[in-house]
Design a protein around this motif. Structure first.
Motif, short mmCIF file in Angstrom:
data_model
loop_
_atom_site.label_atom_id
_atom_site.label_comp_id
_atom_site.label_asym_id
_atom_site.label_seq_id
_atom_site.Cartn_x
_atom_site.Cartn_y
_atom_site.Cartn_z
N PHE A 90 0.83 -1.21 0.00
CA PHE A 90 0.00 0.00 0.00
C PHE A 90 0.87 1.25 0.00
N PHE A 91 1.88 1.27 0.84
CA PHE A 91 2.72 2.46 0.97
C PHE A 91 3.49 2.74 -0.31
N GLN A 92 4.06 1.71 -0.93
CA GLN A 92 4.83 1.93 -2.15
C GLN A 92 3.94 2.44 -3.29
N LEU A 93 2.75 1.90 -3.43
CA LEU A 93 1.83 2.37 -4.47
C LEU A 93 1.44 3.82 -4.25
N THR A 94 1.02 4.14 -3.03
CA THR A 94 0.53 5.49 -2.77
C THR A 94 1.65 6.52 -2.82
N THR A 95 2.80 6.20 -2.25
CA THR A 95 3.90 7.16 -2.22
C THR A 95 4.40 7.48 -3.62
N PHE A 96 4.54 6.44 -4.45
CA PHE A 96 4.98 6.66 -5.82
C PHE A 96 3.98 7.53 -6.58
N ALA A 97 2.68 7.22 -6.43
CA ALA A 97 1.65 7.96 -7.16
C ALA A 97 1.52 9.40 -6.67
N ILE A 98 1.58 9.60 -5.35
CA ILE A 98 1.40 10.94 -4.78
C ILE A 98 2.51 11.88 -5.23
N GLN A 99 3.71 11.37 -5.44
CA GLN A 99 4.82 12.22 -5.85
C GLN A 99 4.61 12.80 -7.24
N PHE A 100 3.68 12.21 -8.02
CA PHE A 100 3.39 12.70 -9.36
C PHE A 100 1.98 13.25 -9.49
N THR A 101 1.30 13.44 -8.36
CA THR A 101 -0.09 13.87 -8.38
C THR A 101 -0.28 15.05 -7.43
N PRO A 102 -0.93 16.14 -7.86
CA PRO A 102 -1.19 17.26 -6.94
C PRO A 102 -1.89 16.78 -5.68
N ALA A 103 -1.60 17.43 -4.55
CA ALA A 103 -2.14 16.99 -3.26
C ALA A 103 -3.66 16.95 -3.26
N SER A 104 -4.29 17.96 -3.88
CA SER A 104 -5.75 18.00 -3.90
C SER A 104 -6.31 16.80 -4.66
N SER A 105 -5.70 16.47 -5.80
CA SER A 105 -6.16 15.33 -6.60
C SER A 105 -5.88 14.01 -5.90
N ALA A 106 -4.71 13.90 -5.27
CA ALA A 106 -4.36 12.68 -4.55
C ALA A 106 -5.34 12.44 -3.40
N GLY A 107 -5.71 13.51 -2.71
CA GLY A 107 -6.66 13.38 -1.60
C GLY A 107 -7.99 12.84 -2.06
N ILE A 108 -8.45 13.27 -3.23
CA ILE A 108 -9.75 12.83 -3.74
C ILE A 108 -9.66 11.40 -4.27
N LEU A 109 -8.62 11.12 -5.06
CA LEU A 109 -8.50 9.79 -5.66
C LEU A 109 -8.28 8.71 -4.62
N THR A 256 -12.55 8.70 5.74
CA THR A 256 -11.35 9.04 4.99
C THR A 256 -11.63 10.00 3.85
N ALA A 257 -12.87 10.11 3.42
CA ALA A 257 -13.21 11.02 2.33
C ALA A 257 -13.16 12.48 2.77
N ILE A 258 -12.97 12.75 4.06
CA ILE A 258 -12.75 14.13 4.50
C ILE A 258 -11.36 14.59 4.07
N THR A 259 -10.46 13.63 3.87
CA THR A 259 -9.08 13.94 3.50
C THR A 259 -8.98 14.86 2.29
N PRO A 260 -9.80 14.68 1.22
CA PRO A 260 -9.67 15.56 0.07
C PRO A 260 -9.82 17.04 0.39
N VAL A 261 -10.75 17.37 1.27
CA VAL A 261 -10.96 18.78 1.62
C VAL A 261 -9.71 19.35 2.27
N LEU A 262 -9.15 18.60 3.22
CA LEU A 262 -7.96 19.07 3.93
C LEU A 262 -6.75 19.11 3.00
N ALA A 263 -6.61 18.09 2.14
CA ALA A 263 -5.47 18.05 1.22
C ALA A 263 -5.55 19.17 0.20
#
Length: 304
Positions: A90-109, A256-263
């Motif tokens: 889980f960590f490797q997938l998310t960390t790799f993807a987040i580094q190439f994705t804006p925080a707001s988009s990563a929070g929603i996806l 966890t869907a509150i995360t997008p607003v904060l991100a």
């Protein structure tokens, strides 16, 4: 139910469950921002994983030492789902993807997909029943992700890694949520075992692919120890475990869907990312979806 279940599964007050869920999403929003920050540093995802799981593995050593790396009474299938679902994979997938994705988009996806995946697994595999209010909430979460998709097609481009890896990671987390719920382990035991196994996996990855931790400035390592190790790796995992025990997997995951607003807010103010009207709308719609899908507004039968 196993003897381990009887000794560790005590009723967790609902208020503690809600508090745990809120603490989790606050830390996760910080984690997304901190991970986005590492895209500008020389730290690899393996370096981050060593910190993320090394710190809680050390802190919780007395727990996993007592419990054992393979706790008695816990099926290996559930244990594997827990370690993969919230640990190294889980960590490797998310960390790799987040580094190439804006925080707001990563929070929603990621944050938006988690409750949807958890609810679908609960309904399809475990025959959970959701009332109309919760279905509407999940629909709001889907709408938020759809707005984000439209945003990427008309202007702000989001890489394929975000759209493929983050929902896949959300599915892994949903599997962990249901596996932990049925494992009989306490939140503390689960956190300890996931941490030590994931740390050992990252040690193996570092041995094969190398690590640059020795050349990273100490202030940067200190930042990640706090953000990845103490907060995300230790505090958030414990808090989410308490939320699952108290509220159930589907309802806890809905938070966890509150995360997008904060991100989204953090990405705009702290990282200087462009949010835009569509990004704000996606975060608000997704956040509204979680307010419904948690079941807080649903009428509950009186308990005697």
């Amino acid at each position: 139910m196993t003897a381990l279940s009887l000794s560790t599964r005590k009723a967790t007050p609902t208020a503690i469950g809600y508090a745990g869920a809120v603490v989790t999403v606050l830390i996760w929003a910080n984690w997304i921002l901190a991970t986005r920050h590492t895209a500008e540093t020389q730290m690899s995802t393996i370096d981050l994983g060593l910190i993320r799981y090394g710190v809680p593995a050390l802190v919780l050593a007395p727990v996993w030492w007592r419990t054992g790396l393979l706790p008695k009474g816990v099926p290996l299938k559930l244990l594997a789902l827990m370690i993969c679902g919230s640990g190294a994979l889980f960590f490797q997938l998310t960390t790799f993807a987040i580094q190439f994705t804006p925080a707001s988009s990563a929070g929603i996806l990621l944050g938006g997909s988690m409750p949807l995946a958890t609810a679908l697994i609960g309904v399809l595999l475990f025959r959970e029943r959701l009332d109309m209010t919760r279905w509407l909430g999940l629909g709001g979460i889907v709408a938020g992700v759809a707005i984000l998709l439209a945003r990427s097609l008309y202007g702000v481009q989001i890489s394929w890694t975000g759209f493929t890896l983050l929902p896949l990671a959300a599915l892994l987390w949903a599997s962990y949520t249901h596996a932990f719920r049925r494992s009989g382990l306490s939140a503390l035991q689960s956190s300890a075992i996931i941490a030590v196994w994931s740390f050992l996996i990252h040690v193996g990855l570092a041995a094969v692919f190398g690590s640059s931790l020795t050349s990273v400035p100490l202030p940067e390592i200190g930042l990640q120890i706090v953000s990845q190790g103490l907060l995300s790796g230790l505090a958030a995992t414990l808090a989410y475990g308490l939320a699952v025990q108290a509220l159930g997997g589907t309802q806890a995951a809905a938070f966890t869907a509150i995360t997008p607003v904060l991100a989204t807010i953090g990405g705009g103010f702290l990282l200087g990312e462009e949010i835009g009207v569509a990004g704000i709308a996606a975060a608000i719609v997704t956040g509204a979806g979680v307010a419904l899908s948690t079941g807080l507004l649903a009428r509950k039968p009186a308990q005697h």
